[in-house]
Design a protein around this motif. Structure first.
Motif, PDB file in Angstrom:
ATOM      1  N   MET A 165       0.811  -1.220   0.000  1.00 33.42           N
ATOM      2  CA  MET A 165       0.000   0.000   0.000  1.00 33.42           C
ATOM      3  C   MET A 165       0.843   1.268   0.000  1.00 33.42           C
ATOM      4  O   MET A 165       0.306   2.377  -0.121  1.00 33.42           O
ATOM      5  N   LEU A 166       2.151   1.159   0.130  1.00 28.65           N
ATOM      6  CA  LEU A 166       2.997   2.343   0.270  1.00 28.65           C
ATOM      7  C   LEU A 166       2.922   3.249  -0.952  1.00 28.65           C
ATOM      8  O   LEU A 166       2.839   4.478  -0.823  1.00 28.65           O
ATOM      9  N   THR A 167       2.979   2.669  -2.142  1.00 28.10           N
ATOM     10  CA  THR A 167       2.891   3.486  -3.355  1.00 28.10           C
ATOM     11  C   THR A 167       1.561   4.228  -3.405  1.00 28.10           C
ATOM     12  O   THR A 167       1.507   5.414  -3.776  1.00 28.10           O
ATOM     13  N   GLY A 168       0.483   3.544  -3.040  1.00 27.18           N
ATOM     14  CA  GLY A 168      -0.820   4.198  -3.011  1.00 27.18           C
ATOM     15  C   GLY A 168      -0.871   5.337  -2.016  1.00 27.18           C
ATOM     16  O   GLY A 168      -1.475   6.383  -2.277  1.00 27.18           O
ATOM     17  N   ALA A 169      -0.231   5.144  -0.858  1.00 30.28           N
ATOM     18  CA  ALA A 169      -0.198   6.204   0.148  1.00 30.28           C
ATOM     19  C   ALA A 169       0.514   7.434  -0.390  1.00 30.28           C
ATOM     20  O   ALA A 169       0.050   8.571  -0.218  1.00 30.28           O
ATOM     21  N   ALA A 170       1.652   7.217  -1.039  1.00 37.36           N
ATOM     22  CA  ALA A 170       2.392   8.344  -1.606  1.00 37.36           C
ATOM     23  C   ALA A 170       1.567   9.067  -2.660  1.00 37.36           C
ATOM     24  O   ALA A 170       1.558  10.303  -2.740  1.00 37.36           O
ATOM     25  N   LEU A 171       0.855   8.305  -3.475  1.00 36.53           N
ATOM     26  CA  LEU A 171       0.014   8.909  -4.518  1.00 36.53           C
ATOM     27  C   LEU A 171      -1.085   9.761  -3.905  1.00 36.53           C
ATOM     28  O   LEU A 171      -1.328  10.893  -4.346  1.00 36.53           O
ATOM     29  N   ALA A 172      -1.755   9.245  -2.879  1.00 36.75           N
ATOM     30  CA  ALA A 172      -2.846   9.995  -2.250  1.00 36.75           C
ATOM     31  C   ALA A 172      -2.329  11.292  -1.652  1.00 36.75           C
ATOM     32  O   ALA A 172      -2.941  12.358  -1.810  1.00 36.75           O
ATOM     33  N   THR A 173      -1.207  11.225  -0.964  1.00 37.64           N
ATOM     34  CA  THR A 173      -0.663  12.419  -0.322  1.00 37.64           C
ATOM     35  C   THR A 173      -0.169  13.424  -1.354  1.00 37.64           C
ATOM     36  O   THR A 173      -0.408  14.632  -1.221  1.00 37.64           O
ATOM     37  N   ALA A 174       0.508  12.954  -2.396  1.00 36.89           N
ATOM     38  CA  ALA A 174       0.990  13.869  -3.433  1.00 36.89           C
ATOM     39  C   ALA A 174      -0.156  14.603  -4.107  1.00 36.89           C
ATOM     40  O   ALA A 174      -0.040  15.784  -4.459  1.00 36.89           O
ATOM     41  N   ASN A 175      -1.285  13.913  -4.276  1.00 39.23           N
ATOM     42  CA  ASN A 175      -2.445  14.510  -4.943  1.00 39.23           C
ATOM     43  C   ASN A 175      -3.377  15.251  -3.992  1.00 39.23           C
ATOM     44  O   ASN A 175      -4.413  15.758  -4.420  1.00 39.23           O
ATOM     45  N   ARG A 176      -3.045  15.255  -2.695  1.00 35.58           N
ATOM     46  CA  ARG A 176      -3.909  15.866  -1.670  1.00 35.58           C
ATOM     47  C   ARG A 176      -5.309  15.246  -1.691  1.00 35.58           C
ATOM     48  O   ARG A 176      -6.322  15.944  -1.566  1.00 35.58           O
ATOM     49  N   MET A 177      -5.353  13.916  -1.865  1.00 38.69           N
ATOM     50  CA  MET A 177      -6.630  13.206  -1.921  1.00 38.69           C
ATOM     51  C   MET A 177      -6.782  12.327  -0.693  1.00 38.69           C
ATOM     52  O   MET A 177      -5.861  11.608  -0.296  1.00 38.69           O
ATOM     53  N   PRO A 178      -7.949  12.334  -0.044  1.00 39.94           N
ATOM     54  CA  PRO A 178      -8.147  11.543   1.174  1.00 39.94           C
ATOM     55  C   PRO A 178      -8.226  10.048   0.887  1.00 39.94           C
ATOM     56  O   PRO A 178      -8.901   9.610  -0.044  1.00 39.94           O
ATOM     57  N   ALA A 179      -7.530   9.271   1.687  1.00 42.38           N
ATOM     58  CA  ALA A 179      -7.609   7.811   1.631  1.00 42.38           C
ATOM     59  C   ALA A 179      -7.282   7.303   3.030  1.00 42.38           C
ATOM     60  O   ALA A 179      -6.268   7.709   3.610  1.00 42.38           O
ATOM     61  N   LEU A 180      -8.123   6.439   3.580  1.00 46.64           N
ATOM     62  CA  LEU A 180      -7.914   5.913   4.929  1.00 46.64           C
ATOM     63  C   LEU A 180      -7.293   4.523   4.839  1.00 46.64           C
ATOM     64  O   LEU A 180      -7.910   3.585   4.341  1.00 46.64           O
TER      65      LEU A 180
END
Length: 637
Positions: free
Chosen positions: A102-117
């Motif tokens: 899930m690490l790549t997904g976490a980086a993507l969400a944060t870079a895009n300023r998109m919420p993901a829990l």
């Protein structure tokens, strides 16, 4: 105090099911569902809880089975985009590799300023059985685990070491998740033993809770300064980012630019803020922008950035704004972005609130007729360029621009195009004629290969949750497809319809083109059999044994194969219409010419080139790089 005896996993599931986001008159569930792949780290905790509630109340927090942990986060991001960040999905994974995926997904969400829990599982908090399966051991710090890698990738991170910590951690996580200025990946690490521990939970923790999105108005001094700068401008220019979409500020933007005549260019995230044919919309700006937007941006004396991060693609690596006296008025709910480029006019406020205030304050302002004529002329010229680029050439292998044109022509105005990586984002930024605020979703903050299918699936989930039956069209190259296509099985299992246009160009076309421009001659970017005599993939035959259409067909979706030929583009249009008429997912496979490029938009991207080389192509590329680099500016002020 009234309590209920629950496990930590059960308490967390009930808590999440009762969270609501409120944005003005809109109220919706913050976390309407959870994606998960179970392993020994979460099967007895969150897995048990989800099973229990699936029996007693299936609608409480619906569970969605996934095939790849990274793809779960991508789905959450696509879902959030369609909900303008008011709602997202949770994702649970097991310890070790499940969490790490899930690490790549976490980086993507944060870079895009998109919420993901994100709810990655962790090894035993008690350490009673150390080292457990899939645990890493570091002699200098036995407490470090895979989940610690989420810390630099998350906007919020905490670990529930004891059941009593769940309350403060869960509330802190939801605060960040629903904060427009802070949102991104929100991670709660859950040790596998703690998930199954029982605790007396106060009923207040399990009741409905509302999180009101902050929509701060601009401070008086900042608004006055912004108005004064704009009124004094001869060539103002607006750069629109995703913040306009997330604020629901499209109408306010349209009213302001119609009032003032100020032209607009968009970042990738800002696509959809204005329809393509609006007189003030000049298309994308920056490295993948249009000549219309880039020429006016270069001359702008006041740049009004609204909800933009000013990435290097938006600023053309800080070469886009060439006026030596340029002033930046940065409107952003995040002070971090509002102060970029040394702006002395940071308007730290909501985009919609600020645009409405500017519309009132600028009631008597309009750009000069000469500038208005220039705006119209540049728009007409670029529209003509696009018209020509989208025409089918009848070539054996069509160019990507022709393919974009055929898909566009066969789509409906509200359809959503999804993309993320390769050459397609640049081509779409220039050529796709957006006709709806939610119609353009190109993930380009992290530009993650493999996002497309999973992100498109999340977008379709998000639309279905809103009762919106528009189609989602995923456009993906063979490179990205090979990175991550397993969520096609998820789409089939749940009966979720996607339209996937798979463009096969036999390699990494985008990086191949870049490699050519920087003097590396496309090394390592072609899909070829290994030439054992030269030890490279440059001179071997095409890798024909890999059949991507057959791979897609093996998932159980409909596949339409378009063979190379003069009628390929017209066949593509027919295929897209057939896919739209179908009730199930369809993948359309088409081959393209990787050397047929979209029109140049006069943008530049700074990719450093070897300063010393034995290769003539590299030496020539470096000489050109030095000239381009002279245009780069610090943009202070």
């Amino acid at each position: 105090m009234t309590t209920r005896r629950l496990t930590v996993g059960q308490a967390l599931v009930e808590f999440l099911a009762h969270q609501y986001t409120v944005d003005g008159d809109v109220r919706e569930r913050t976390i309407p569902g959870i994606l998960g792949i179970f392993g020994h780290g979460n099967v007895a905790g969150l897995g048990q809880a989800l099973k229990q509630y699936n029996v007693s109340d299936p609608t409480l927090l619906p569970y969605h089975q996934a095939r790849n942990e990274q793809a779960m986060v991508h789905q959450a991001v696509g879902f959030a985009r369609m909900h303008r960040r008011r709602a997202t999905l949770a994702a649970t994974a097991s310890v070790g590799p499940g969490a790490a995926n899930m690490l790549t997904g976490a980086a993507l969400a944060t870079a895009n300023r998109m919420p993901a829990l994100l709810l990655p599982s962790d090894t035993f908090a008690t350490r009673v059985a150390d080292p457990v399966l899939q645990q890493i051991e570091l002699p200098h710090d036995l407490g470090i685990q895979v989940t610690d890698a989420f810390r630099p990738l998350s906007r919020f991170f905490d670990r529930v070491q004891r059941p009593e910590q769940l309350y403060s951690i869960a509330l802190g996580a939801l605060r960040v998740l629903t904060d427009p200025a802070e949102t991104g990946a929100v991670t709660i690490a859950l040790p596998e033993d703690v998930q199954a521990e029982a605790i007396d939970v106060p009923v207040e923790f399990l009741q409905d809770r509302e999180w009101h999105l902050r929509r701060p108005v601009p401070e008086k001094w900042a608004l006055r300064a912004a108005v004064a700068a704009i009124q004094g401008a001869k060539k103002p220019f607006v750069v629109v980012g995703g913040g306009v979409i997330y604020s629901g500020a499209e109408q306010a933007l349209r009213e302001l630019v119609e009032l003032t005549g100020i032209p607009v260019g968009t970042s990738q995230a800002g696509g959809g803020a204005l329809n393509w044919d609006h007189p003030q919309y000049l298309g994308g700006v920056g490295a993948t922008g249009t000549t219309a937007a880039n020429r006016l941006a270069a001359e702008a004396d006041v740049v009004i950035g609204i909800g933009t991060r000013y990435s290097d693609f938006t600023t053309a690596s800080r070469t886009a704004f060439q006026n030596p006296d340029v002033t930046f008025v940065n409107i952003n709910i995040a002070s971090f972005d509002a102060y970029k480029h040394g702006s002395q006019i940071p308007v730290i406020a909501d985009a919609r609130e600020t645009l409405e205030a500017l519309r009132t304050a600028l009631a008597g302002f309009r750009v000069e007729p000469v500038y208005a004529a220039r705006i119209a002329a540049e728009k007409r010229a670029w529209d003509g360029v696009v018209d020509e680029a989208l025409i089918a050439t009848g070539a054996e292998l069509p160019g990507q621009a022709e393919i974009v044109g055929a898909v566009q022509a066969a789509s409906d105005p509200k359809d959503v195009v999804v993309q993320a990586a390769g050459s397609l984002p640049g081509d779409l930024h220039k050529l796709w004629r957006v006709r709806d605020p939610l119609g353009y979703h190109v993930e380009y903050a992290f530009s993650c290969m493999g996002y497309e299918i999973a992100g498109g699936l999340g977008a379709k989930r998000g639309l279905e949750a809103l009762g919106d039956d528009r189609d989602v069209i995923v456009m993906v190259g063979d490179g990205s497809y090979l990175m991550l296509h397993s969520e096609l099985a998820t789409a089939v299992a749940e009966g979720i319809k996607l339209i996937i246009v798979l463009i096969q160009n036999e390699g990494y076309a985008s990086i191949g083109h870049l490699s050519e421009t920087i003097g590396s001659e496309r090394f390592g970017t072609r899909y070829r059999y290994l030439d054992k005599s030269t030890r490279n993939f440059e001179s071997g035959e095409l890798l024909t044994a890999v059949d991507l259409a057959a791979n897609a067909r093996s998932y159980g979706i409909d596949v339409i194969e378009i063979k190379p030929g003069a009628t390929a583009v017209s066949q593509l249009g027919v295929a897209v219409k057939a896919a739209k008429a179908s009730t199930t997912s369809t993948l359309i496979h088409i081959n393209s010419d990787p050397f047929a490029y979209a029109p140049d938009g006069e943008g530049w991207w700074d990719v450093p080139i070897a300063q010393v080389s034995e290769s003539p192509s590299t030496r020539q590329a470096y000489a050109e790089y030095v000239e381009q680099h002279k245009k780069q500016r610090p943009l202070l002020g």
